[in-house]
Design a protein around this motif. Structure first.
Motif, PDB file in Angstrom:
ATOM      1  N   GLN A 444      -3.494  -3.585   5.255  1.00 20.40           N
ATOM      2  CA  GLN A 444      -3.608  -2.926   4.169  1.00 20.40           C
ATOM      3  C   GLN A 444      -2.252  -3.288   2.827  1.00 20.40           C
ATOM      4  O   GLN A 444      -2.488  -2.369   2.158  1.00 20.40           O
ATOM      5  N   ARG A 445      -1.647  -4.334   3.619  1.00 22.93           N
ATOM      6  CA  ARG A 445       0.144  -4.944   2.436  1.00 22.93           C
ATOM      7  C   ARG A 445       0.255  -4.304   0.736  1.00 22.93           C
ATOM      8  O   ARG A 445       1.016  -4.239   0.742  1.00 22.93           O
ATOM      9  N   ASP A 446      -1.301  -4.939   1.035  1.00 24.79           N
ATOM     10  CA  ASP A 446      -1.405  -5.905  -0.147  1.00 24.79           C
ATOM     11  C   ASP A 446      -1.953  -4.778  -1.423  1.00 24.79           C
ATOM     12  O   ASP A 446      -2.258  -5.180  -2.950  1.00 24.79           O
ATOM     13  N   PHE A 447      -2.675  -3.650  -1.046  1.00 27.44           N
ATOM     14  CA  PHE A 447      -2.818  -2.520  -2.085  1.00 27.44           C
ATOM     15  C   PHE A 447      -1.924  -2.250  -3.284  1.00 27.44           C
ATOM     16  O   PHE A 447      -0.911  -1.370  -2.665  1.00 27.44           O
ATOM     17  N   THR A 448      -1.833  -2.248  -4.195  1.00 27.88           N
ATOM     18  CA  THR A 448      -1.179  -1.662  -5.484  1.00 27.88           C
ATOM     19  C   THR A 448      -1.183  -0.448  -5.625  1.00 27.88           C
ATOM     20  O   THR A 448      -2.141   0.343  -5.268  1.00 27.88           O
ATOM     21  N   GLN A 449       0.010  -0.273  -5.798  1.00 30.47           N
ATOM     22  CA  GLN A 449       0.305   1.658  -6.217  1.00 30.47           C
ATOM     23  C   GLN A 449      -0.628   1.792  -7.392  1.00 30.47           C
ATOM     24  O   GLN A 449      -1.279   3.024  -7.295  1.00 30.47           O
ATOM     25  N   THR A 450      -1.722   1.022  -8.376  1.00 36.33           N
ATOM     26  CA  THR A 450      -2.569   1.963  -9.263  1.00 36.33           C
ATOM     27  C   THR A 450      -3.595   1.743  -8.191  1.00 36.33           C
ATOM     28  O   THR A 450      -4.642   2.527  -8.852  1.00 36.33           O
ATOM     29  N   GLU A 451      -4.420   0.931  -7.410  1.00 37.35           N
ATOM     30  CA  GLU A 451      -5.666   1.001  -6.607  1.00 37.35           C
ATOM     31  C   GLU A 451      -5.337   2.002  -6.172  1.00 37.35           C
ATOM     32  O   GLU A 451      -6.824   3.035  -5.536  1.00 37.35           O
ATOM     33  N   VAL A 452      -4.278   2.626  -5.154  1.00 38.04           N
ATOM     34  CA  VAL A 452      -3.920   3.549  -4.327  1.00 38.04           C
ATOM     35  C   VAL A 452      -4.152   4.903  -5.064  1.00 38.04           C
ATOM     36  O   VAL A 452      -4.550   5.943  -4.320  1.00 38.04           O
ATOM     37  N   ARG A 453      -3.653   5.205  -5.773  1.00 33.76           N
ATOM     38  CA  ARG A 453      -3.246   6.266  -6.968  1.00 33.76           C
ATOM     39  C   ARG A 453      -5.024   6.752  -7.522  1.00 33.76           C
ATOM     40  O   ARG A 453      -5.706   8.208  -7.400  1.00 33.76           O
ATOM     41  N   ARG A 454      -5.275   5.601  -8.164  1.00 32.07           N
ATOM     42  CA  ARG A 454      -6.776   6.262  -8.352  1.00 32.07           C
ATOM     43  C   ARG A 454      -7.830   5.730  -7.207  1.00 32.07           C
ATOM     44  O   ARG A 454      -9.144   7.036  -7.040  1.00 32.07           O
ATOM     45  N   ALA A 455      -7.545   5.404  -5.603  1.00 33.19           N
ATOM     46  CA  ALA A 455      -8.672   6.171  -4.781  1.00 33.19           C
ATOM     47  C   ALA A 455      -8.509   7.272  -4.135  1.00 33.19           C
ATOM     48  O   ALA A 455      -8.766   8.537  -4.023  1.00 33.19           O
ATOM     49  N   ILE A 456      -7.304   7.676  -4.339  1.00 29.48           N
ATOM     50  CA  ILE A 456      -6.528   8.836  -3.676  1.00 29.48           C
ATOM     51  C   ILE A 456      -7.187  10.225  -4.928  1.00 29.48           C
ATOM     52  O   ILE A 456      -8.300  11.369  -4.575  1.00 29.48           O
ATOM     53  N   ARG A 457      -7.238   9.941  -6.035  1.00 30.06           N
ATOM     54  CA  ARG A 457      -8.008  10.856  -6.955  1.00 30.06           C
ATOM     55  C   ARG A 457      -9.178  10.849  -6.821  1.00 30.06           C
ATOM     56  O   ARG A 457      -9.718  11.870  -6.682  1.00 30.06           O
ATOM     57  N   GLU A 458      -9.825  10.125  -6.458  1.00 29.59           N
ATOM     58  CA  GLU A 458     -11.574   9.736  -6.668  1.00 29.59           C
ATOM     59  C   GLU A 458     -12.123  10.378  -5.357  1.00 29.59           C
ATOM     60  O   GLU A 458     -12.785  11.172  -5.195  1.00 29.59           O
ATOM     61  N   LEU A 459     -10.964   9.992  -3.938  1.00 29.04           N
ATOM     62  CA  LEU A 459     -10.946  10.947  -3.300  1.00 29.04           C
ATOM     63  C   LEU A 459     -11.226  11.928  -3.072  1.00 29.04           C
ATOM     64  O   LEU A 459     -11.975  12.980  -2.271  1.00 29.04           O
ATOM     65  N   ALA A 460     -10.533  13.220  -3.567  1.00 31.25           N
ATOM     66  CA  ALA A 460      -9.656  13.909  -3.636  1.00 31.25           C
ATOM     67  C   ALA A 460     -10.838  15.049  -4.886  1.00 31.25           C
ATOM     68  O   ALA A 460     -11.567  15.687  -4.502  1.00 31.25           O
ATOM     69  N   ALA A 461     -11.068  14.046  -5.730  1.00 30.14           N
ATOM     70  CA  ALA A 461     -12.469  14.538  -6.660  1.00 30.14           C
ATOM     71  C   ALA A 461     -14.075  15.072  -5.705  1.00 30.14           C
ATOM     72  O   ALA A 461     -14.811  15.622  -6.378  1.00 30.14           O
ATOM     73  N   CYS A 462     -13.727  13.965  -4.866  1.00 32.58           N
ATOM     74  CA  CYS A 462     -14.870  13.904  -4.019  1.00 32.58           C
ATOM     75  C   CYS A 462     -15.163  15.088  -2.726  1.00 32.58           C
ATOM     76  O   CYS A 462     -16.976  15.171  -2.246  1.00 32.58           O
ATOM     77  N   PHE A 463     -14.359  15.527  -2.804  1.00 33.49           N
ATOM     78  CA  PHE A 463     -14.204  16.853  -1.108  1.00 33.49           C
ATOM     79  C   PHE A 463     -14.794  17.745  -2.006  1.00 33.49           C
ATOM     80  O   PHE A 463     -15.098  18.348  -3.070  1.00 33.49           O
ATOM     81  N   ALA A 464     -16.258  17.992  -0.952  1.00 33.91           N
ATOM     82  CA  ALA A 464     -17.230  19.636  -1.442  1.00 33.91           C
ATOM     83  C   ALA A 464     -16.731  20.997  -0.647  1.00 33.91           C
ATOM     84  O   ALA A 464     -17.052  22.156  -1.260  1.00 33.91           O
ATOM     85  N   ILE A 465     -15.032  21.049  -0.307  1.00 37.84           N
ATOM     86  CA  ILE A 465     -15.065  22.110   0.431  1.00 37.84           C
ATOM     87  C   ILE A 465     -13.345  22.151  -0.082  1.00 37.84           C
ATOM     88  O   ILE A 465     -13.108  21.165  -0.492  1.00 37.84           O
ATOM     89  N   TYR A 466     -12.891  23.338  -0.176  1.00 34.65           N
ATOM     90  CA  TYR A 466     -11.868  23.443  -0.204  1.00 34.65           C
ATOM     91  C   TYR A 466     -10.371  22.342   0.783  1.00 34.65           C
ATOM     92  O   TYR A 466      -9.595  21.532  -0.609  1.00 34.65           O
ATOM     93  N   ARG A 467     -10.704  22.151   1.623  1.00 39.28           N
ATOM     94  CA  ARG A 467     -10.428  21.340   2.724  1.00 39.28           C
ATOM     95  C   ARG A 467     -10.793  21.405   3.618  1.00 39.28           C
ATOM     96  O   ARG A 467     -11.612  21.901   3.942  1.00 39.28           O
TER      97      ARG A 467
END
Length: 899
Positions: A444-467
């Protein structure tokens, strides 16, 4: 033995409504029938606080409310009346500023502070210039510009030094004092001052984990300041030398800049907070810093006073504010329960549709939003909601074609916006952490900061509950949590196909503990603390002001894109509550609801007449076209405005303008809190003023409101009676025992006229049983029917608590007839029956021999005094004198149930 209230009454304490003011209304509350007063937070808050959630000290009672003496008088009064007390507590965060001695110590001493371990601060962020510093984003402009303009200076207060900037003061780090004192020693020709300057510079800088060295450093620092104070008093010229040195420092920008860089904080432009702030906040509020309450010493110190009140019986229970912000909510609640085994504990846990409170949590339930949304859902017409969607789309027109009409899409978009802006610093922190995790996994080490940031944003936005509540240290993960994580992952992969799906899968594997490690554990815990703020700021504080199909459904924890609940679904919810959390709190209004219960009850009527509402909204828009400034306000804002007027009418111009300004800033479509669009806001302000002065429009508005007001009031009585008889402990928000047409805070925190409520209650108490319902209905405009329902239900709960406790069963009653779906009827235990109507405007009173089956026996209607026998009873007969029925089984000779 648990101290369970039979009911609570919420009081909002502030400097204008103190402990003494609360004590004055206690007798009225007792007469009303409540068992417990439920107070907003009253530990010491920031000066001028209107709500108490900005705590600055857990060791003191708020002085603005009357302090310890006022608190004692208040508690004594409650005791005399045999009223219990419940307190709102705030474990997640504290307010910043000089009043918070913990925070002041952190700013002064950095990682060497005695209280550095109290706060959730990232001392080693990726950005090197913020290492071992706290970002303080308070400047009105770029740091260099403010410095150049003389907006930052260092001043002396006795033997201490402070930095002044933007109207705030901050402490000076002791090791930086040689820059001032060494020069001052030369001016004063003082060897002692020179020694002190060197001694301040030699102070150790231990990390906060080394408690022994930190305490030794603190001792040395106190001694040095004491010697400095003595020196200033005893040696002539010392203070003058210090002040001359300070004057030179403030005049030399390079020297002042170097001095400021030696502090444990970094002054910054306020706009940098969204991307660079280095501590966990309460949502995106920069003035509220997250507490590390999971650390036992922090828990003990921040809870000592409240726990003492619980032990002494001053308090019978607590409401825990925002438990989802905690690192490990279950651990916290278990610790709280261990310290307060007999307390009634409810948590402000926001449950999304289909989600229920975890049964493993050792508390009695939630603060009632789930109930509020369930009862609100059963009062809307599902078919009408579908039609309202078409009405909404038609009103928006081509400008918004296909937009704003699918709530899930609106909510997702607004979450992403919030993640990119207000919560950017939180995303950056998680990104840095996950990049480190990727670096330690070769696949997984070649994922960039930009890619990780986008993925975290999208994953958090897709949560259907608070946590979720995964705890790697205890190997805890439920099937429910795993399902939510997998669901969010698949959603994210679908929405962001430009991001490597393997990155989303790796995020999923870390969050589900398929991949483990120290950094992975930290990421899981922090990510779970993060998704709640995403939901709160993206959905509740943004999307709810953008999606306006039926605004009465836009309430915390609800999905306004749903079409309501059937009677069977509502019964299923109540049965679930009775089985799992029978003494949870049930509420219809809180200090945080977007609209009062009566506003929502009236707006629910629009689902019964969608076509009629759509027609008048279009006509009103044409009628008011001349008051628009070009295309301002936009159609969506105008649609919200008309619903607001219908729901809260009569609404004065100033309140309407204030609410609409807040609404459009929250929506962030035309203007925002941080970037005001003055042209749009001025146009909206003028539109409200002109329309509310336009007689033809006002005449039509009042005629329409008159048509929906009656059914809206019936809805209010329905939900009020259900709240008091469904499983749970009913909470009454201050003032809502009469019709209350308040909007979101601060509108709903206006002073309450308790004298009028006291007078009306006295009138009810002297009414004779004969024709009491008719007399109550005559007081419709004053809100007497609502007060009557509450008074009767509360006294019934007080008289017979066993009929509503954890052992009292909940059972739907059989309703027969073609209109059976328009009746909600259920039994508590075997002695209390609630029978209420729904969709009454659509029904227009034509019940067509609809009947409810009551168990055998004699039943007295507590709201009318009338007796009915068991068996099949026509609902029309039950409601002929009063819109709802509260039936109590009793022997007719007992004659109970009078006023």
């Amino acid at each position: 033995m648990l101290r369970i209230p039979s009911s609570t009454y919420r009081l909002q304490l502030n400097k204008d409504f103190t402990f003494d003011d609360a004590a004055k209304v206690a007798e009225y509350l007792c007469a009303l029938g409540v068992s417990h007063v439920y107070c907003s937070p009253y530990l010491q808050a920031a000066s001028g606080s209107t709500h108490g959630y900005d705590v600055v000290s857990h060791q003191r009672v708020n002085e603005e409310l009357g302090g310890a003496e006022g608190h004692e008088r208040f508690c004594k009064k409650l005791g005399e009346l045999h009223l219990g007390q419940v307190l709102d507590t705030v474990p997640n965060h504290m307010s910043l500023g000089k009043e918070n001695r913990y925070w002041w110590d952190v700013l002064e001493n950095g990682t060497s502070s005695r209280y550095a371990s109290f706060f959730d601060i990232d001392w080693q962020p990726q950005e090197e210039r913020l290492r071992n510093k706290v970002l303080v984003p308070i400047l009105p402009d770029q740091y260099g510009r403010v410095l150049q303009a003389g907006g930052i200076k260092v001043v002396r207060q006795g033997n201490k030094f402070q930095v002044e900037a933007s109207g705030q003061t901050l402490p000076v780090a002791p090791p930086s004092l040689p820059a001032i004192l060494a020069r001052a020693a030369e001016y004063a020709k003082s060897d002692t001052l020179s020694f002190l300057a060197s001694s301040f510079g030699r102070l150790e800088a231990p990390e906060f984990v080394d408690r022994r060295r930190i305490l030794a450093r603190h001792r040395d620092k106190v001694v040095l300041y004491t010697l400095l104070e003595r020196l200033c008093a005893e040696e002539a010229g010392v203070c003058g030398g210090i002040d001359k040195s300070l004057s030179e420092l403030n005049a030399n920008l390079d020297a002042l800049d170097d001095f400021l860089n030696q502090q444990n904080y970094r002054l910054a432009y306020w706009k940098t907070s969204g991307q660079q702030i280095s501590f966990r906040r309460f949502f995106d509020v920069n003035s509220l810093v997250g507490l590390r309450v999971e650390r036992e010493h922090v828990f003990e110190e921040s809870h000592a006073l409240v726990l003492e009140w619980l032990r002494r019986g001053v308090l019978d229970g607590v409401r825990v504010d925002h438990p989802d912000g905690l690192r490990d909510p279950l651990e916290y609640l278990k610790r709280l329960r261990e310290h307060a085994p007999d307390a009634w504990i409810v948590g402000e846990k926001i449950l999304e549709p289909g989600e229920f409170l975890r049964e493993s949590w050792p508390i009695q339930g939630t603060s009632g939003y789930d109930f509020l949304n369930a009862v609100g859902g059963v009062l809307v017409d599902s078919a009408g909601m579908v039609e309202l969607g078409r009405v909404y789309q038609a009103f928006l027109g081509k400008q918004f074609a296909g937009q704003l009409t699918e709530f899930s899409a609106v909510a997702h978009e607004k979450k992403i916006n919030v993640l990119q802006e207000a919560l950017g610093s939180d995303v950056n922190r998680l990104t840095s952490l996950f990049v480190e995790i990727c670096e330690s996994n070769r696949n997984q080490r070649d994922f960039t900061q930009t890619e990780v940031r986008r993925a975290i944003r999208e994953l958090a936005a897709c949560f259907a509950i608070y946590r979720t509540y995964v705890v790697p240290d205890r190997e805890e993960i439920t099937d429910e949590d795993r399902a939510y994580i997998v669901q969010a992952t698949e959603c994210a992969k679908q929405k962001r196909q430009d991001v490597d799906a393997g990155l989303f899968d790796f995020l999923r594997d870390v969050l589900t503990m398929e991949v483990k490690g120290k950094q992975e554990t930290e990421f899981v815990l922090r990510f779970q603390q993060f998704t709640g703020p995403v939901m709160a700021k993206g959905v509740e504080d943004t999307a709810f002001y953008c999606y306006n199909r039926l605004t009465g459904l836009n309430e915390v924890g609800n999905d306004p894109g749903c079409d309501g609940l059937s009677v069977a679904e509502f019964h299923a919810y109540c049965a679930k509550m009775q089985a799992t959390h029978p003494v949870t709190m049930t509420a219809l209004a809180t200090h945080d609801t977007k609209r009062s219960d009566d506003v929502r009850a009236r707006l629910a009527v629009l689902s019964e007449i969608p076509g009629r509402f759509g027609g008048v909204a279009q006509r009103w828009s044409r009628m008011n076209r001349e008051f628009r400034t070009g295309e301002m306000p936009d159609r969506n804002t105008e649609y919200l405005y008309y619903q607001t007027l219908i729901g809260a009418w009569p609404l004065p111009v100033d309140r309407a303008q204030s609410y609409m300004l807040k609404a459009v800033r929250e929506a962030k479509q035309q203007t925002t809190w941080v970037a005001n669009n003055k042209e749009f806001e001025d146009a909206l302000h003028l539109f409200v003023e002109k329309t509310l002065g336009h007689e033809p429009f006002l005449k039509e508005l009042e005629q329409f409101v008159e048509k929906v007001k009656g059914p809206g009031r019936v809805n209010s009585l329905v939900q009020t009676l259900i709240k008091h008889t469904a499983p749970g402990v009913p909470d009454l928000y201050q003032g809502t025992e009469l019709w209350d047409l308040s909007l979101v805070d601060p509108d709903n925190r206006r002073p309450v006229d308790f004298e009028t409520r006291r007078r009306l209650l006295e009138e009810l108490k002297v009414m004779k049983c004969e024709h009491v319902a008719a007399r109550v209905m005559e007081g419709m405009e004053e809100g007497l029917p609502k007060l009557w329902v509450i008074h009767q239900a509360l006294h019934l709960r007080r008289e017979r608590p066993e009929w509503f406790d954890a052992e009292a069963a909940y059972a739907p009653l059989d309703v027969a007839g073609v209109k059976n779906e328009y009746v909600i009827a259920y039994l508590r235990g075997d002695s209390v029956a609630t029978v209420v109507p729904r969709l009454t405007m659509k029904m227009e009173g034509a019940w067509r021999r609809t009947t409810v089956s009551l168990p055998e026996g004699q039943w007295r209607n507590r709201l009318t005094g009338e007796m009915v026998g068991g068996g099949r009873v026509a609902v029309e007969m039950l409601w002929k004198d009063f819109p709802v029925a509260l039936l109590v089984r009793e022997d007719i000779s007992e004659g109970r149930g009078d006023a």
